[in-house]
Scaffold this active site. Structure first.
Site, mmCIF file in Angstrom:
data_model
loop_
_atom_site.group_PDB
_atom_site.id
_atom_site.type_symbol
_atom_site.label_atom_id
_atom_site.label_comp_id
_atom_site.label_asym_id
_atom_site.label_seq_id
_atom_site.Cartn_x
_atom_site.Cartn_y
_atom_site.Cartn_z
ATOM 1 N N ASP A 109 -15.688 70.855 76.943
ATOM 2 C CA ASP A 109 -16.081 71.535 78.179
ATOM 3 C C ASP A 109 -17.231 70.815 78.879
ATOM 4 O O ASP A 109 -17.794 71.327 79.846
ATOM 5 C CB ASP A 109 -16.433 72.995 77.927
ATOM 6 C CG ASP A 109 -17.586 73.199 76.952
ATOM 7 O OD1 ASP A 109 -18.122 72.185 76.453
ATOM 8 O OD2 ASP A 109 -17.942 74.356 76.684
ATOM 9 N N SER A 139 -19.577 74.128 70.967
ATOM 10 C CA SER A 139 -19.660 73.115 72.011
ATOM 11 C C SER A 139 -20.228 71.793 71.488
ATOM 12 O O SER A 139 -19.626 71.143 70.636
ATOM 13 C CB SER A 139 -20.473 73.658 73.188
ATOM 14 O OG SER A 139 -20.339 72.860 74.322
ATOM 15 N N ASP A 179 -17.555 66.459 74.679
ATOM 16 C CA ASP A 179 -18.216 67.083 73.541
ATOM 17 C C ASP A 179 -17.157 67.773 72.675
ATOM 18 O O ASP A 179 -15.949 67.670 72.958
ATOM 19 C CB ASP A 179 -19.306 68.068 73.996
ATOM 20 C CG ASP A 179 -18.756 69.360 74.569
ATOM 21 O OD1 ASP A 179 -17.539 69.444 74.861
ATOM 22 O OD2 ASP A 179 -19.544 70.317 74.730
#
Length: 244
Positions: free
Chosen positions: A241, A95, A237
């Site tokens: 998400d 992430s 990012d």
């Protein structure tokens, strides 16, 4: 044993905490517990993604389950593909973390969050595999295979269709892709709705994901929006998400 699995997956420094051996065992555990004849896998742009994709795919196919490699894909895109096909899925990404980190996030068939019961089952099976007490897998023609399938345009079409015929013509938007998975989808998705798109940080090299860019560092985006007089700016990012 210490719990390894949480928040739908595992995460750590690739090849240190998140080793190929651990990921291979996780692939076998996921194939056993989630139960399907095919498994979708996507990833972000980290240099370790190819290594972990190979390890995860080896574990899944060792259990007689076929792998569909979605390539570079945002996390929501992997969830969409899981829902569209009714299959379990995995996203290889950390992430917003720096590039040495990586992770494996799992989705239940249909793109759903794993239940606590399923997480507990995965943890137990992973422990059995790692200590060598799990049952052996299949052999010969019962092994799974890996195929490559690019679902990005299908995902773009689904995003566009979500507007139910409405258009965004005339809007000027700057998007910061954080040199991550958004670069594979976001520009096309917005352009398909009529947006005048300016893209920054869309040249991933395996190590520049999230580096001074994206939702962690929206300053460059803010400056670009002001400089261009754009209507809005979106900073993703690395896994696309989250957005600022």
């Amino acid at each position: 044993m210490a719990r390894r699995f949480g928040t739908d997956g595992v995460r750590g420094v690739a090849n240190v905490d998140l080793t190929p051996e651990l990921v291979l065992a996780l692939g076998r555990a996921a194939a056993r517990v989630l139960g399907a004849d095919r498994f979708l896998v996507g990833r972000d742009t980290r240099i370790s993604g190819s290594m972990l994709l190979a390890a995860l795919s080896a574990g899944i196919t060792a259990e007689g389950v076929d792998v569909v490699d979605l390539g570079i894909m945002p996390t929501p895109g992997v969830a969409w593909a899981s829902g569209d096909r009714g299959l379990p899925a995995a996203m290889i990404s950390a992430s917003h973390n720096p590039f040495p980190d990586n992770g494996i996030k799992l989705f239940a068939p249909g793109g759903r969050k794993l239940s606590d019961r399923v997480e507990d089952g995965l943890e137990a099976e992973l422990d059995r595999l790692l200590v060598g007490t799990a049952r052996p897998g299949p052999a010969g023609a019962a092994l799974g295979t890996v195929e490559r399938h690019d679902d990005r345009q299908g995902y773009v079409a689904a995003l566009t269709a979500s507007l139910e015929g409405r258009r965004l013509d005339g809007l000027s938007v700057v998007i910061d892709c954080a040199n991550g998975a958004a670069a594979a989808v976001a520009p096309d998705a917005l352009a398909a709705t009529g947006v005048d798109v300016t893209v920054i940080n869309d040249r991933p090299d395996g190590s520049n994901i999230n580096a001074g860019s994206g939702s962690n560092h929206p300053e460059a985006l803010a400056a670009e929006v002001v400089a261009r007089g754009a209507d809005a700016g979106l900073a993703f990012d690395g896994a696309a998400d989250r957005v600022v």
